[in-house]
Write a protein that holds these residues in place. Structure first.
Motif, PDB file in Angstrom:
ATOM      1  N   LYS A  83     -41.003  50.031  58.201  1.00 52.12           N
ATOM      2  CA  LYS A  83     -39.987  51.084  58.248  1.00 52.12           C
ATOM      3  C   LYS A  83     -38.823  50.789  57.301  1.00 52.12           C
ATOM      4  O   LYS A  83     -37.668  51.134  57.565  1.00 52.12           O
ATOM      5  CB  LYS A  83     -39.433  51.251  59.672  1.00 52.12           C
ATOM      6  N   GLU A  84     -39.123  50.140  56.188  1.00 55.92           N
ATOM      7  CA  GLU A  84     -38.138  49.793  55.173  1.00 55.92           C
ATOM      8  C   GLU A  84     -38.690  50.160  53.801  1.00 55.92           C
ATOM      9  O   GLU A  84     -39.899  50.356  53.647  1.00 55.92           O
ATOM     10  CB  GLU A  84     -37.819  48.295  55.207  1.00 55.92           C
ATOM     11  N   PRO A  85     -37.812  50.268  52.774  1.00 55.81           N
ATOM     12  CA  PRO A  85     -38.322  50.519  51.426  1.00 55.81           C
ATOM     13  C   PRO A  85     -39.347  49.467  51.014  1.00 55.81           C
ATOM     14  O   PRO A  85     -39.106  48.262  51.181  1.00 55.81           O
ATOM     15  CB  PRO A  85     -37.054  50.443  50.564  1.00 55.81           C
ATOM     16  N   ALA A  86     -40.484  49.920  50.492  1.00 49.02           N
ATOM     17  CA  ALA A  86     -41.582  49.003  50.160  1.00 49.02           C
ATOM     18  C   ALA A  86     -41.161  47.964  49.132  1.00 49.02           C
ATOM     19  O   ALA A  86     -41.551  46.795  49.224  1.00 49.02           O
ATOM     20  CB  ALA A  86     -42.780  49.802  49.636  1.00 49.02           C
ATOM     21  N   LEU A  87     -40.349  48.383  48.158  1.00 50.73           N
ATOM     22  CA  LEU A  87     -39.920  47.445  47.120  1.00 50.73           C
ATOM     23  C   LEU A  87     -39.068  46.323  47.712  1.00 50.73           C
ATOM     24  O   LEU A  87     -39.190  45.163  47.306  1.00 50.73           O
ATOM     25  CB  LEU A  87     -39.134  48.185  46.029  1.00 50.73           C
ATOM     26  N   GLU A  88     -38.211  46.638  48.662  1.00 49.15           N
ATOM     27  CA  GLU A  88     -37.380  45.609  49.300  1.00 49.15           C
ATOM     28  C   GLU A  88     -38.242  44.621  50.080  1.00 49.15           C
ATOM     29  O   GLU A  88     -37.973  43.407  50.076  1.00 49.15           O
ATOM     30  CB  GLU A  88     -36.354  46.257  50.229  1.00 49.15           C
ATOM     31  N   VAL A  89     -39.273  45.113  50.739  1.00 49.64           N
ATOM     32  CA  VAL A  89     -40.179  44.237  51.486  1.00 49.64           C
ATOM     33  C   VAL A  89     -40.901  43.291  50.528  1.00 49.64           C
ATOM     34  O   VAL A  89     -41.028  42.087  50.795  1.00 49.64           O
ATOM     35  CB  VAL A  89     -41.197  45.065  52.295  1.00 49.64           C
ATOM     36  N   ILE A  90     -41.365  43.834  49.395  1.00 47.10           N
ATOM     37  CA  ILE A  90     -42.060  43.015  48.398  1.00 47.10           C
ATOM     38  C   ILE A  90     -41.123  41.969  47.809  1.00 47.10           C
ATOM     39  O   ILE A  90     -41.467  40.776  47.703  1.00 47.10           O
ATOM     40  CB  ILE A  90     -42.629  43.904  47.268  1.00 47.10           C
ATOM     41  N   LEU A  91     -39.935  42.372  47.422  1.00 44.11           N
ATOM     42  CA  LEU A  91     -38.986  41.451  46.785  1.00 44.11           C
ATOM     43  C   LEU A  91     -38.531  40.359  47.744  1.00 44.11           C
ATOM     44  O   LEU A  91     -38.180  39.257  47.311  1.00 44.11           O
ATOM     45  CB  LEU A  91     -37.773  42.228  46.245  1.00 44.11           C
ATOM     46  N   ALA A  92     -38.519  40.657  49.041  1.00 42.95           N
ATOM     47  CA  ALA A  92     -38.148  39.634  50.022  1.00 42.95           C
ATOM     48  C   ALA A  92     -39.187  38.511  50.068  1.00 42.95           C
ATOM     49  O   ALA A  92     -38.857  37.361  50.375  1.00 42.95           O
ATOM     50  CB  ALA A  92     -37.985  40.261  51.398  1.00 42.95           C
ATOM     51  N   LYS A  93     -40.449  38.852  49.763  1.00 39.24           N
ATOM     52  CA  LYS A  93     -41.526  37.859  49.764  1.00 39.24           C
ATOM     53  C   LYS A  93     -41.754  37.241  48.388  1.00 39.24           C
ATOM     54  O   LYS A  93     -42.474  36.245  48.267  1.00 39.24           O
ATOM     55  CB  LYS A  93     -42.834  38.514  50.226  1.00 39.24           C
ATOM     56  N   LEU A  94     -41.151  37.814  47.361  1.00 39.89           N
ATOM     57  CA  LEU A  94     -41.381  37.352  45.994  1.00 39.89           C
ATOM     58  C   LEU A  94     -40.980  35.898  45.762  1.00 39.89           C
ATOM     59  O   LEU A  94     -41.727  35.158  45.107  1.00 39.89           O
ATOM     60  CB  LEU A  94     -40.654  38.271  45.010  1.00 39.89           C
ATOM     61  N   PRO A  95     -39.823  35.417  46.257  1.00 35.13           N
ATOM     62  CA  PRO A  95     -39.458  34.010  46.007  1.00 35.13           C
ATOM     63  C   PRO A  95     -40.500  33.007  46.486  1.00 35.13           C
ATOM     64  O   PRO A  95     -40.747  32.004  45.814  1.00 35.13           O
ATOM     65  CB  PRO A  95     -38.134  33.856  46.771  1.00 35.13           C
ATOM     66  N   ALA A  96     -41.118  33.267  47.633  1.00 40.62           N
ATOM     67  CA  ALA A  96     -42.143  32.350  48.147  1.00 40.62           C
ATOM     68  C   ALA A  96     -43.336  32.271  47.204  1.00 40.62           C
ATOM     69  O   ALA A  96     -43.871  31.181  46.937  1.00 40.62           O
ATOM     70  CB  ALA A  96     -42.598  32.793  49.540  1.00 40.62           C
ATOM     71  N   THR A  97     -43.760  33.426  46.668  1.00 41.29           N
ATOM     72  CA  THR A  97     -44.878  33.442  45.726  1.00 41.29           C
ATOM     73  C   THR A  97     -44.506  32.780  44.408  1.00 41.29           C
ATOM     74  O   THR A  97     -45.290  32.014  43.840  1.00 41.29           O
ATOM     75  CB  THR A  97     -45.334  34.892  45.481  1.00 41.29           C
ATOM     76  N   LEU A  98     -43.305  33.060  43.903  1.00 48.25           N
ATOM     77  CA  LEU A  98     -42.875  32.463  42.637  1.00 48.25           C
ATOM     78  C   LEU A  98     -42.748  30.951  42.752  1.00 48.25           C
ATOM     79  O   LEU A  98     -42.957  30.231  41.767  1.00 48.25           O
ATOM     80  CB  LEU A  98     -41.548  33.080  42.199  1.00 48.25           C
ATOM     81  N   GLU A  99     -42.405  30.448  43.932  1.00 47.29           N
ATOM     82  CA  GLU A  99     -42.350  28.998  44.128  1.00 47.29           C
ATOM     83  C   GLU A  99     -43.726  28.375  43.922  1.00 47.29           C
ATOM     84  O   GLU A  99     -43.854  27.332  43.281  1.00 47.29           O
ATOM     85  CB  GLU A  99     -41.839  28.669  45.528  1.00 47.29           C
ATOM     86  N   LEU A 100     -44.749  29.017  44.459  1.00 45.30           N
ATOM     87  CA  LEU A 100     -46.113  28.513  44.277  1.00 45.30           C
ATOM     88  C   LEU A 100     -46.518  28.559  42.810  1.00 45.30           C
ATOM     89  O   LEU A 100     -47.081  27.600  42.274  1.00 45.30           O
ATOM     90  CB  LEU A 100     -47.105  29.326  45.109  1.00 45.30           C
ATOM     91  N   VAL A 101     -46.245  29.681  42.151  1.00 43.45           N
ATOM     92  CA  VAL A 101     -46.623  29.840  40.748  1.00 43.45           C
ATOM     93  C   VAL A 101     -45.877  28.833  39.878  1.00 43.45           C
ATOM     94  O   VAL A 101     -46.452  28.235  38.966  1.00 43.45           O
ATOM     95  CB  VAL A 101     -46.341  31.279  40.269  1.00 43.45           C
ATOM     96  N   PHE A 102     -44.585  28.626  40.159  1.00 43.22           N
ATOM     97  CA  PHE A 102     -43.794  27.652  39.395  1.00 43.22           C
ATOM     98  C   PHE A 102     -44.347  26.239  39.562  1.00 43.22           C
ATOM     99  O   PHE A 102     -44.533  25.509  38.589  1.00 43.22           O
ATOM    100  CB  PHE A 102     -42.334  27.692  39.848  1.00 43.22           C
ATOM    101  N   GLY A 103     -44.626  25.849  40.811  1.00 41.18           N
ATOM    102  CA  GLY A 103     -45.162  24.514  41.052  1.00 41.18           C
ATOM    103  C   GLY A 103     -46.523  24.313  40.411  1.00 41.18           C
ATOM    104  O   GLY A 103     -46.800  23.260  39.821  1.00 41.18           O
ATOM    105  N   ALA A 104     -47.389  25.323  40.508  1.00 45.27           N
ATOM    106  CA  ALA A 104     -48.720  25.226  39.902  1.00 45.27           C
ATOM    107  C   ALA A 104     -48.624  25.161  38.376  1.00 45.27           C
ATOM    108  O   ALA A 104     -49.340  24.389  37.734  1.00 45.27           O
ATOM    109  CB  ALA A 104     -49.569  26.420  40.325  1.00 45.27           C
ATOM    110  N   THR A 105     -47.727  25.960  37.799  1.00 47.99           N
ATOM    111  CA  THR A 105     -47.545  25.944  36.343  1.00 47.99           C
ATOM    112  C   THR A 105     -47.045  24.588  35.869  1.00 47.99           C
ATOM    113  O   THR A 105     -47.499  24.062  34.846  1.00 47.99           O
ATOM    114  CB  THR A 105     -46.544  27.038  35.924  1.00 47.99           C
ATOM    115  N   LEU A 106     -46.115  24.009  36.620  1.00 45.86           N
ATOM    116  CA  LEU A 106     -45.587  22.690  36.261  1.00 45.86           C
ATOM    117  C   LEU A 106     -46.686  21.636  36.303  1.00 45.86           C
ATOM    118  O   LEU A 106     -46.784  20.786  35.404  1.00 45.86           O
ATOM    119  CB  LEU A 106     -44.455  22.325  37.227  1.00 45.86           C
ATOM    120  N   LEU A 107     -47.530  21.697  37.326  1.00 45.19           N
ATOM    121  CA  LEU A 107     -48.652  20.761  37.416  1.00 45.19           C
ATOM    122  C   LEU A 107     -49.600  20.916  36.232  1.00 45.19           C
ATOM    123  O   LEU A 107     -50.067  19.925  35.655  1.00 45.19           O
ATOM    124  CB  LEU A 107     -49.416  21.004  38.724  1.00 45.19           C
TER     125      LEU A 107
END
Length: 326
Positions: A83-107
């Motif tokens: 019951k919230e804007p879809a983009l806000e819901v996605i962006l709230a979860k984005l940092p967690a995903t970017l953390e994984l991508v950043f760590g994997a890229t660094l490895l």
């Protein structure tokens, strides 16, 4: 440079338009969202009334036009479940995903460059045979099997690492919380990052090795050796710099691909990121959230590919971005 950026911006807009059209057009094939919204106890007349209120009975072009009008204003629709804007819901979860991508890229960067260069310089050594054999094995094993094996070994048998979740988070800014700033959060990141990197790391090792072998056979490298330059200078300054040009191109695409691979990684480790959210949205037939996810991931691909072209010019100044010539 300005001409290049303007051209890429136009291309990005066209790509995003196509992505939005495809994403919006497939939502009718995902199921009936009213089934999850109202259950089975609502009459057919009430269902049709609710479909009219949500605009689900409108012609496709009318629905897409309404969606496109909101999208240019940053509105990708309202999530049926949250019951919230879809983009806000996605962006709230984005940092967690970017953390994984950043760590994997660094490895990938830390391991693949020295391993690939060594395999090119010492092609017949025992360590090179081990590296290349492992790379073949790594490419063949799906990322979810690597993740499950990691949980079994390091969580169940050895008890060294946690098997799920993000652990303790530290507030950084706004709604952004990071696990890299706490020891518990860092421990929770190790296995998911390694699992995510495992499918790309062998590819980069083999790519760097093959490009390095080709570069070492060029005339300018032979001339540098004839001049008596140090081998480390030849390998890591002259040869590696030109080796990295195709690697950066492939790397940009693969980093964007890793965002998609996080779906499997986040599912196995119950990581509360965009990929895990996407699967939940599919199960709930939350079509606005699904469309928003596809558009956000497409935007990440576009941004990463543009940055790759810019980095091209930093690695090799002879690449004229404005004209596209080398």
């Amino acid at each position: 440079m300005f001409a290049f950026l303007a051209r890429r911006l136009l291309q990005a807009l066209i790509v995003m338009f196509v992505i939005s059209l495809i994403s919006f057009s497939i939502q009718d094939n995902l199921g009936d969202p009213l089934r999850e919204l109202v259950g089975q106890s609502v009459s057919e007349a009430q269902r049709q009334e609710l479909r009219d209120e949500l605009g689900l009975n409108d012609p496709f072009l009318v629905q897409y036009g309404r969606f496109l009008k909101g999208a240019v204003q940053g509105d990708l629709g309202q999530s049926y479940f949250f019951k919230e804007p879809a983009l806000e819901v996605i962006l709230a979860k984005l940092p967690a995903t970017l953390e994984l991508v950043f760590g994997a890229t660094l490895l990938i960067i830390v391991v693949s460059i020295p391993a690939g260069v060594y395999a090119a310089i010492r092609p017949h050594s025992f360590l090179t045979k081990m590296i290349m054999g492992w790379s073949i094995l790594g490419i063949s094993i799906p990322v979810f099997l690597t993740a499950i094996f990691g949980i079994y070994l390091f969580s169940i048998e050895l008890g060294w690492l946690p098997s799920y979740g993000r652990g303790e988070l530290v507030h950084v800014w706004g709604s952004w919380e990071s696990g890299y700033l706490s020891w518990d959060g860092f421990l929770h990141l190790i296995m998911p990052c390694f699992a995510l990197a495992s499918i790309m790391l062998p590819l980069f090792i083999r790519l760097i090795r093959s490009e390095m072998v080709e570069t070492l056979s060029t005339e300018y490298v032979k001339f540098a050796k004839a001049k008596g330059l140090k081998k480390t200078r030849i390998y890591f300054l002259h040869a590696l710099k030109n080796t990295m040009l195709p690697v950066v191109t492939v790397g940009g695409v693969q980093i964007g691909t890793m965002v998609a691979y996080t779906i499997l990684t986040e599912t196995v480790f119950q990581w509360p990121g965009m990929g895990f959210l996407f699967l939940e949205a599919v199960n709930r037939v939350d079509t606005p959230l699904i469309v928003a996810y596809l558009i956000v991931v497409g935007a990440i691909f576009v941004v990463v590919n543009t940055l790759v072209d810019l980095i091209y010019g930093l690695i090799n100044p002879t690449v004229r971005l404005a004209g596209g010539d080398k």
